[in-house]
Scaffold this active site. Structure first.
Site, PDB file in Angstrom:
ATOM      1  N   ASN B 262       0.812  -1.205   0.000  1.00  0.00           N
ATOM      2  CA  ASN B 262       0.000   0.000   0.000  1.00  0.00           C
ATOM      3  C   ASN B 262       0.847   1.258   0.000  1.00  0.00           C
ATOM      4  O   ASN B 262       0.374   2.342   0.332  1.00  0.00           O
ATOM      5  CB  ASN B 262      -0.907  -0.011   1.232  1.00  0.00           C
ATOM      6  CG  ASN B 262      -1.710  -1.291   1.299  1.00  0.00           C
ATOM      7  OD1 ASN B 262      -2.459  -1.596   0.379  1.00  0.00           O
ATOM      8  ND2 ASN B 262      -1.513  -2.069   2.332  1.00  0.00           N
ATOM      9  N   HIS B 264       3.030   2.223   1.961  1.00  0.00           N
ATOM     10  CA  HIS B 264       3.392   2.784   3.256  1.00  0.00           C
ATOM     11  C   HIS B 264       4.633   2.092   3.743  1.00  0.00           C
ATOM     12  O   HIS B 264       4.908   0.953   3.393  1.00  0.00           O
ATOM     13  CB  HIS B 264       2.277   2.569   4.280  1.00  0.00           C
ATOM     14  CG  HIS B 264       1.023   3.257   3.905  1.00  0.00           C
ATOM     15  ND1 HIS B 264      -0.184   2.625   3.846  1.00  0.00           N
ATOM     16  CD2 HIS B 264       0.787   4.542   3.539  1.00  0.00           C
ATOM     17  CE1 HIS B 264      -1.112   3.479   3.468  1.00  0.00           C
ATOM     18  NE2 HIS B 264      -0.556   4.640   3.279  1.00  0.00           N
ATOM     19  N   CYS B 299       5.448   7.365   8.751  1.00  0.00           N
ATOM     20  CA  CYS B 299       6.540   7.988   8.033  1.00  0.00           C
ATOM     21  C   CYS B 299       6.194   7.946   6.555  1.00  0.00           C
ATOM     22  O   CYS B 299       5.801   6.911   6.037  1.00  0.00           O
ATOM     23  CB  CYS B 299       7.805   7.192   8.325  1.00  0.00           C
ATOM     24  SG  CYS B 299       9.184   7.661   7.348  1.00  0.00           S
TER      25      CYS B 299
END
Lengths: 426, 360
Positions: B262, B264, B299
């Protein structure tokens, strides 16, 4: 080696019958394991129905014995019981997965028998996942192992990363050496090599990727070794999608022998040749040697330079050297993001020069040559292939890896949210 | 499916009694699911039964992926937890010849995903239920606590059992127990806390009982904790590091390989970052026994991160601003960690690690 070959051929029917078997089996369950020879069933002509009879016996067992029935007992039982399966089992033809599970378990029993010597004594049960450790093929030369693509091996573009695939190659190679009983201390050295402080060092690697697998795909990796020149060894791999049989990637690598301490190249000693010579296959490399010279890059000829690359703790192998596969990760990292997002790695050629450890600070240089070799697509168009040249070096300038990569445009993915039902295809 | 379980029992892979129960369960579920769909039922349960029926109908065994059929992972007989076995691969082994803590964390994540998938939740990496997707909710980890007593080596097979249950009003927890499959001994335990976040607003969100029921139907109702003991490490608050930190590693950047499906930064990458600022002398002589991470902010993939580490107890035995004193154990070293964004200085996560001396 001779002994184990004899043992192997005893366990498996000769090539002709096994191919008949595999043809039948293949029809039944797609690309199943090629051989279905089992100690208990070698005497009978092996057939699909034979497998079902075995299943019948196995089904009967728990009812008789109650709880836990070990694999070993089951295999022996198969030998003893007469194979008169009740007709009803044919009528109650189960779904193929069950048949497949049956065949797999029979196969596990067989595998357990002849890999028993390689097992650590503290593992009494053969409970590694069905495709965890791989097996030698009937010819005694090719080693095959399956890998299920785990969720954390999937990259940002939802397919297995090239590092994952390369890691599988490494694992297969080691398991090959281990399964033939040639695992000396450390990874990859045979006992005779360890005695002499010799290690294999990879000098060249060529990979061609045809299709990247996705999460939950299973890949089947075949690997074998061959001589390379007088003092080198070549290891080839052929990776296929287990379900469809289509090629995922092909790879070939060249290794030389080096003394661990002096870091000098060494000839292959006679004792080592005796250990491994019989495993050498008489085949050409699975990928034509890309003998184009890999020109050295420097700051002026590179299009992109990335500095300050440092290994993390997780990048190190047991010798505190950076794992070979990590270099590929760094090379890809420093390719321009525009290429990474629109293209996928189709092939690469790498020349390994030096290794590096935790305290190294590396730089990655990339030069993009975006002309398509056969001129089929206009330069710069989205349909064009791209070629890049790479150099990984230490800050002081010492070269670690030189490489060339080829990229092709990504196929349209079209997988946004894969729900469980959509994803459930055989 | 039922026959497969029986056969697995025959093969000694699972106990016969378990198989029988599971087989009955499967048959029962399919029938029950069929009946339920045509009658009124509690909304949550109906949704759950539809999910199971869906998996069952398409599946049986054909619908399930090839990997799932081959994999030794399945729901346990009562359907309330999931077990899977993994073999440790050579490239997952680190400098100590044993699996790295990142490998363990990856496997925990993998088995969690597979559990969610086996009960019919989405497999897009979010493990969301249909209602969650409708409400644009996703899971976010808020705390992760892993204890490893014995690291597995290359070729070892680890069996991981996992289950989830509600935690308070808004949270969910997922617990794991790791065992060495060959010996049966427990080699590790882990627990994690999750909350729901709105995908679009990126804000944490409380959910209605209906939504919780949807996924909790597959979870044990009576609390089952992998850390049942009182005062266990998984509950301890993690204080912020005192300035200045003893050790640091600045400017860590997510690699493309750190991004999950995804886009991330994978949870496991944070573990690697936290360990980056550990001093070499500890890494060489000690083994990570416990790691606790509190996730505060995510992050972005173009952020740089600073990793800070300090020993939790000063050398003379006095504490570093913590209320409870602990006898200074020579064998066990404790460290506090802090990860912050290099640019903004905002906290990304904080952690605590415990290290035991390696016997070489």
């Amino acid at each position: 080696m001779v002994a184990s070959m004899a043992v192997a051929s005893a366990f498996f029917p000769g090539p002709s019958s096994s191919s008949v078997v595999s043809a039948k089996a293949s029809k039944a369950i797609g690309e199943g394991p090629e051989n279905l020879g089992v100690r208990g069933i070698v005497a009978k002509p092996m057939s699909v129905s034979g497998a079902m009879e075995v299943k019948a016996q196995a089904q009967a067992l728990p009812k008789v014995n109650g709880t836990k029935v070990g694999l070993k007992t089951e295999a022996q039982k198969v030998e003893e019981d007469s194979p008169s399966a009740p007709r009803t089992f044919y009528n109650q033809l189960p779904d193929w997965s069950f048949l497949f599970a049956a065949i797999t378990t029979i196969f596990l029993a067989a595998e357990k028998q002849f890999t028993l010597i390689d097992w650590k004594p503290r593992r009494p049960d053969m409970l590694a996942d069905a495709f965890g450790l791989g097996k030698i093929m009937p010819d005694g030369l090719v080693f095959r192992q399956n890998f299920s693509i785990r969720s954390y091996e999937i990259g940002a573009d939802r397919t297995a990363s090239i590092e994952t695939l390369m890691n599988h190659l490494q694992e297969t190679a080691l398991n090959h050496v281990r399964s033939v009983g040639l695992l000396g201390d450390g990874f990859g050295s045979t006992p005779e090599m360890s005695k002499r402080n010799l290690i294999w060092v990879v000098t060249k690697m060529q990979v061609i990727v045809e299709k990247y697998p996705s999460w939950e795909d299973v890949v089947e990796v075949d690997s074998w070794v061959a001589p390379s020149g007088k003092n080198g060894m070549r290891r080839d791999w052929h990776v296929r999608d287990y379900r469809t049989g289509k090629t995922v990637l092909r790879a070939t690598s060249v290794w030389v022998m080096m003394n661990k301490q002096t870091r000098k190249l060494s000839k292959i000693p006679e004792e080592v040749r005796a250990e491994i010579g019989s495993y050498f296959v008489d085949r050409g490399p699975i990928i034509e040697d890309d003998s184009r010279k890999l020109a050295k890059l420097d700051d002026s000829t590179a299009d992109y330079v990335r500095k300050g690359l440092t290994p993390r703790w997780g990048d190190l192998d047991i010798n505190q050297h950076v794992n070979n596969v990590k270099y590929i990760g760094w090379i890809i990292e420093s390719a321009p993001i525009s290429i990474l997002e629109s293209h996928e790695l189709a092939g690469m050629t790498l020349e390994y020069r030096r290794e590096c450890g935790k305290d190294s600070m590396l730089q990655s240089l990339t030069a993009v040559d975006d002309d398509d070799g056969d001129g089929s697509a206009p330069e710069g168009s989205p349909g064009a292939g791209i070629e890049c040249r790479h150099l990984l070096r230490l800050e002081c300038g010492a070269e670690i890896v030189r490489g060339r990569t080829e990229w092709r445009p990504k196929r349209a993915q079209g997988l946004e949210t894969k729900g469980p039902l959509q994803a459930a295809t055989v | 499916m039922a026959e497969m379980l029986r056969f697995c029992a025959a093969a000694g892979l699972i106990r016969y009694s378990e198989a029988a129960v599971a087989a009955a369960e499967c048959r029962g579920r399919r029938r029950w699911a069929a009946v339920r769909c045509s009658s009124r039922a509690i909304p949550g349960q109906e949704a759950a039964s539809r999910l199971v029926a869906g998996v069952g109908a398409v599946g049986g065994a054909e619908g399930k992926g090839l990997a799932e059929r081959l994999r030794l992972g399945s729901l346990v007989p009562d359907g309330l937890s999931y077990k899977e076995s993994f073999v440790v691969r050579c490239y997952e082994v680190g400098i100590n010849k044993t699996a790295t803590v990142e490998t363990i964390a990856n496997l925990l994540q993998e088995v969690g995903c597979n559990h969610a998938q086996s009960v019919g939740f989405s497999t897009d990496g979010f493990a969301t239920t249909p209602t969650m997707r409708k409400l644009r909710l996703i899971w976010v980890t808020s705390r992760m606590h892993i204890e490893i007593y014995k690291y597995p080596a290359w070729g070892d097979v680890v069996e991981i059992e996992t289950w989830c249950q509600g935690e308070g009003r808004i949270g969910t927890r997922r617990d794991w127990i790791l065992k060495d499959l060959a010996t049966g001994e427990v080699i590790g335990r882990a627990t994690s806390k999750w909350v729901m976040m709105n995908q679009d607003t990126r804000k944490l969100q409380r959910v209605s009982d209906e939504v919780r029921e949807e996924y909790l139907v597959f979870c044990p109702r009576t609390p089952r904790l992998s850390f049942p003991e009182e005062n266990n490490g998984s509950l301890k608050k993690i204080p912020k590091l005192a300035d200045p930190a003893q050790y640091s590693r600045l400017g860590l950047v997510p690699r493309r390989a750190d991004l999950d499906m995804n886009q991330h930064v994978n949870n496991v990458t944070y573990i690697g970052w936290v360990l980056e600022s550990m001093p070499q002398e500890i890494i060489d002589t000690h083994e990570l026994q416990t790691i606790t991470l509190d996730y505060r902010r995510e992050c972005q993939h173009d952020d740089a991160v600073d990793s800070l580490t300090s020993s939790e107890f000063a050398e003379n035995g006095s504490t570093n601003g913590i209320a409870t004193t602990k006898p200074h154990d020579q064998e066990l070293q404790q460290f506090l960690h802090f990860l912050k964004s290099s640019g903004t200085g905002l906290e990304i996560n904080r952690g605590r690690t415990e290290w035991r001396k390696l016997i070489r």
